[in-house]
Design a protein around this motif. Sequence first.
Motif, PDB file in Angstrom:
ATOM      1  N   LEU A  84      12.643  -4.542  -0.538  1.00 16.67           N
ATOM      2  CA  LEU A  84      11.556  -3.611  -0.845  1.00 16.67           C
ATOM      3  C   LEU A  84      10.525  -3.551   0.276  1.00 16.67           C
ATOM      4  O   LEU A  84       9.871  -2.533   0.473  1.00 16.67           O
ATOM      5  N   TRP A  85      10.382  -4.660   1.001  1.00 13.65           N
ATOM      6  CA  TRP A  85       9.266  -4.769   1.934  1.00 13.65           C
ATOM      7  C   TRP A  85       9.689  -4.760   3.390  1.00 13.65           C
ATOM      8  O   TRP A  85       8.854  -4.595   4.262  1.00 13.65           O
ATOM      9  N   ASP A  86      10.959  -4.943   3.655  1.00 13.07           N
ATOM     10  CA  ASP A  86      11.408  -4.976   5.047  1.00 13.07           C
ATOM     11  C   ASP A  86      11.378  -3.562   5.596  1.00 13.07           C
ATOM     12  O   ASP A  86      12.130  -2.697   5.149  1.00 13.07           O
ATOM     13  N   SER A  87      10.567  -3.302   6.593  1.00 15.82           N
ATOM     14  CA  SER A  87      10.420  -1.935   7.107  1.00 15.82           C
ATOM     15  C   SER A  87      11.694  -1.427   7.749  1.00 15.82           C
ATOM     16  O   SER A  87      11.882  -0.228   7.922  1.00 15.82           O
ATOM     17  N   ALA A  88      12.587  -2.357   8.140  1.00 17.28           N
ATOM     18  CA  ALA A  88      13.844  -1.913   8.754  1.00 17.28           C
ATOM     19  C   ALA A  88      14.830  -1.436   7.713  1.00 17.28           C
ATOM     20  O   ALA A  88      15.792  -0.748   8.017  1.00 17.28           O
ATOM     21  N   GLU A  89      14.605  -1.820   6.427  1.00 15.83           N
ATOM     22  CA  GLU A  89      15.535  -1.406   5.371  1.00 15.83           C
ATOM     23  C   GLU A  89      15.090  -0.061   4.829  1.00 15.83           C
ATOM     24  O   GLU A  89      14.320   0.035   3.878  1.00 15.83           O
ATOM     25  N   VAL A  90      15.544   1.004   5.427  1.00 21.07           N
ATOM     26  CA  VAL A  90      15.206   2.342   4.996  1.00 21.07           C
ATOM     27  C   VAL A  90      16.457   3.029   4.518  1.00 21.07           C
ATOM     28  O   VAL A  90      17.537   2.489   4.592  1.00 21.07           O
ATOM     29  N   SER A  91      16.268   4.231   4.035  1.00 19.50           N
ATOM     30  CA  SER A  91      17.359   4.867   3.303  1.00 19.50           C
ATOM     31  C   SER A  91      18.467   5.386   4.180  1.00 19.50           C
ATOM     32  O   SER A  91      19.550   5.636   3.704  1.00 19.50           O
ATOM     33  N   ASP A  92      18.235   5.584   5.473  1.00 18.82           N
ATOM     34  CA  ASP A  92      19.335   6.069   6.281  1.00 18.82           C
ATOM     35  C   ASP A  92      19.146   5.610   7.712  1.00 18.82           C
ATOM     36  O   ASP A  92      18.101   5.118   8.115  1.00 18.82           O
TER      37      ASP A  92
ATOM     38  N   SER B 171       5.146  -0.031   1.257  1.00 22.34           N
ATOM     39  CA  SER B 171       4.233  -0.629   2.225  1.00 22.34           C
ATOM     40  C   SER B 171       3.583  -1.866   1.620  1.00 22.34           C
ATOM     41  O   SER B 171       3.045  -1.836   0.510  1.00 22.34           O
ATOM     42  N   ALA B 172       3.640  -2.973   2.365  1.00 24.12           N
ATOM     43  CA  ALA B 172       3.010  -4.214   1.906  1.00 24.12           C
ATOM     44  C   ALA B 172       1.636  -4.425   2.539  1.00 24.12           C
ATOM     45  O   ALA B 172       1.037  -5.492   2.380  1.00 24.12           O
ATOM     46  N   GLU B 173       1.162  -3.419   3.210  1.00 24.31           N
ATOM     47  CA  GLU B 173      -0.119  -3.549   3.907  1.00 24.31           C
ATOM     48  C   GLU B 173      -1.247  -3.789   2.915  1.00 24.31           C
ATOM     49  O   GLU B 173      -1.386  -3.085   1.911  1.00 24.31           O
ATOM     50  N   ALA B 174      -2.058  -4.807   3.179  1.00 25.07           N
ATOM     51  CA  ALA B 174      -3.253  -5.156   2.397  1.00 25.07           C
ATOM     52  C   ALA B 174      -2.913  -5.665   0.996  1.00 25.07           C
ATOM     53  O   ALA B 174      -3.797  -5.778   0.150  1.00 25.07           O
ATOM     54  N   LEU B 175      -1.671  -5.983   0.723  1.00 22.37           N
ATOM     55  CA  LEU B 175      -1.303  -6.509  -0.588  1.00 22.37           C
ATOM     56  C   LEU B 175      -1.317  -8.038  -0.571  1.00 22.37           C
ATOM     57  O   LEU B 175      -0.928  -8.672   0.416  1.00 22.37           O
ATOM     58  N   THR B 176      -1.716  -8.630  -1.680  1.00 25.69           N
ATOM     59  CA  THR B 176      -1.677 -10.086  -1.817  1.00 25.69           C
ATOM     60  C   THR B 176      -0.277 -10.502  -2.274  1.00 25.69           C
ATOM     61  O   THR B 176       0.502  -9.677  -2.788  1.00 25.69           O
TER      62      THR B 176
ATOM     63  N   LEU C 190       1.789   0.662 -10.890  1.00 27.44           N
ATOM     64  CA  LEU C 190       1.769  -0.179 -12.082  1.00 27.44           C
ATOM     65  C   LEU C 190       1.590  -1.647 -11.714  1.00 27.44           C
ATOM     66  O   LEU C 190       0.854  -2.396 -12.379  1.00 27.44           O
ATOM     67  N   GLY C 191       2.244  -2.071 -10.605  1.00 25.58           N
ATOM     68  CA  GLY C 191       2.156  -3.475 -10.197  1.00 25.58           C
ATOM     69  C   GLY C 191       0.769  -3.878  -9.769  1.00 25.58           C
ATOM     70  O   GLY C 191       0.289  -4.970 -10.109  1.00 25.58           O
ATOM     71  N   VAL C 192       0.086  -3.021  -9.036  1.00 23.45           N
ATOM     72  CA  VAL C 192      -1.280  -3.343  -8.576  1.00 23.45           C
ATOM     73  C   VAL C 192      -2.225  -3.472  -9.771  1.00 23.45           C
ATOM     74  O   VAL C 192      -3.066  -4.382  -9.829  1.00 23.45           O
TER      75      VAL C 192
END
Length: 778
Positions: free
Chosen positions: A409-417, A281-286, A376-378
């Motif tokens: 990593l951030w595209d919500s349409a790119e999911v595992s199945d 989720s990229a919500e609220a991330l800079t 770790l990234g945050v």
Amino acid sequence: MMAVELEKYQNILDELGDHAGEVLRASWGEALRIFSPRGLETYLRGAASLKSLGRGTDLVVSYIQSAPAVARELGEDAVSDLLAAAIKMYSKTSAAVISLLFSSSPVAAARLGDLDLFRGYLHLIDMLLAQAPRGVRPMLDHLGILLGQLTLGGLRRWALWGAQAHKTDFEAQTKYFSLESPESIGVLQQERKGTLFIDVQRRIGMYLRALWGRDFFMRPTSGDFEQREGYQPYIEGYIIHLPDAYDDLELPSGKIGGVELYRAACAHAAAHQMYTREALSAEALTPLQMVVIGAMEDARVEQLAISAFPGLAPLWQKLHFVTPDQNASVGDYLNRIARALLDPDYADPDPLIAKARLMFAERANQLASNQFAWDLGVTLAHDLVQLRLVYSPHTDVLSAPYRDDNRHLWDSAEVSDFEHAVPWQDKQVRKQVSLMEFVNELEVETAGDDAQEIWVLSSELFPYEDLGKSYNELEGKAPPPQPYHYAEWDYQMQLDRQDWCTVLEKHAKSGGLEMIEQIVTKHKPIIGRLKFLIEAMQPQGVQRLRKQEDGDEIDLNAAIRAMIEMRMGEQPDPRIMMRNIRKVRDLSVLLLIDLSESTNDPVLGSENTVLQLAREATVLLADAMDKIGDPFAIHGFDSNGRHDVEYFRFKDFDAPYNDKAKAHLAGMTGQLSTRMGAAMRHAGSIVKRQSSNKKLLLVLTDGEPADNDVRDPQYLRYDAKKAVEDLTRNGIATYCLSLDPRADQYVSRIFGAKNYMVVDHVQRLPEKLPLLYLGLTR
């Protein structure tokens, strides 16, 4: 379906004329193998449209011969784009140039390897017709040489340099595009640096398969036309996109070749596909937090890959060349962190780098989840902010040339199945209920087949008045079929589309028993010839084998003979034992019949249809299997798109071969299309439940897999092949009996070189099928 006969398009043949018509007949076999029915229509309409231009026959002939090769490389859409480009050029150049465009298009399709790049190539030709019209023909003559050394971007730069340099000198322009001038060779040498993706694609694919035991789908992407840099690798739609060329990289430690760069880039992207299983989720991330999380995710998947394949570490480590004294920007620190997490021998005294290493090591047991990268990234992004350096997304980037841009990593349409990819397609609930629940529940009259919940009784419901007929029979509507969902293999994505196809088990219709009796009467001579073979294959019960060295009991006659030989001073025969063996056949067979519309076509030279011959062959085979005693089932299928694969059970394993089963065989009809993979998976799930040691799925079909919602002719072939491989892994042998005389070109790739037979004379099918079964199960 059976091959589409060219005679159905006699009007187009008449319009094309004798010469073009003969070429079309010669190319028809290849076109049938490559194009879908809709693609064939486009192919033929294109030939007719070109003929109507009135620019001669050579133009049409070049198109007819070249279009199938282009479709084989890039798909049917490429042929439509090629036609549109040619018609657009109609008023700009001669028929000879357009003809040359067609004849050279298979070379362009094979060397570019991607539909978008092919479209860019057609746009380049159109641009050159406006800027250097006399250079197009010689360039097309030398296209093989040019694309053998240049990417599309390199070809564009080379061509536009010549167009600008010799704008008004037509003779020099012709020499330049013919590769006869020093300037042409010089610019070509300048642009030909690097390793082309198309030249190493197969090697890279084998490299990834050797690592992870599966295939990855890769495509080239063209770099910026005005600069030599290619686009950064990226992953989109389960496809790895790589630059169409990599230049050799000059580093202080030495030169790294383009092949090594491709290996590093594709191995890194493949690691993402193997270990990045959920979108973050990229919500609220800079923007800074997102790029640091991306760098941590890169380090996480690389660490997992190195744990499985330690040889990947030096491949990636030598492409990180940042040094501890680079500290002018956020990008410098990001690159130092990336190198520190990958290379344990890299020394960096900075406290921030040491903290990143420590945090990564302390959480090593959490590497399985990419939430590790987010946490770790945050934290590290907060520490980078304390450095008081301004972050710029355009300049502060990772310098390792093999890493992708992490967009997946951030595209919500790119999911595992695929199930999560279509959340609006909620699963319909089918609930088995009792009779009282069913009767007392209020029915929603406005609900249709798309209702959220369907209640099902275990049997049909009959009215209170004893009419001898159920409500379904009274209303003329069959009970709703039970849906079964199966995956389908997408060869382009190299993934299973989960729950992609729906198999619906429909009630088999009944026909007249007199039809079966007529078949038995008609084929009495064949039944007589099969009688002795059947008797030889029937289980013999317990059989006693004499004269064995090891056995269950002593053979008295042999023992007496051995004693006599010993008394006479002769060497006795040591085989004085008997063994009792039980002769049984531990085999279950399911015959799966293709019931597509093409089975209604008459057989050449006969009044019978393919379906009639298939019915006759099935009756003889069923009679043979019933007499031998093997458990067997007879099922059929057709399809109307992926959501409606109809499946009919004419006889099941636990049902006797009686008048009811024979009536179902008499009621067989042909309709719709042939989605073979889903039907075989469903048949395999039924055979798998049998307790027999050996299981056989026998497929009877009159053509290749096809359906009305699939345009790519290769798609369903690869899916059927994958279904065969899955059945084989589950211990189910498959064999195909094809009635298509052209089947050799595709059926061996689906079922295997020794697991099929093509019946050249369909009239002999009733005789061939039982003999084939007896031969397979002997």
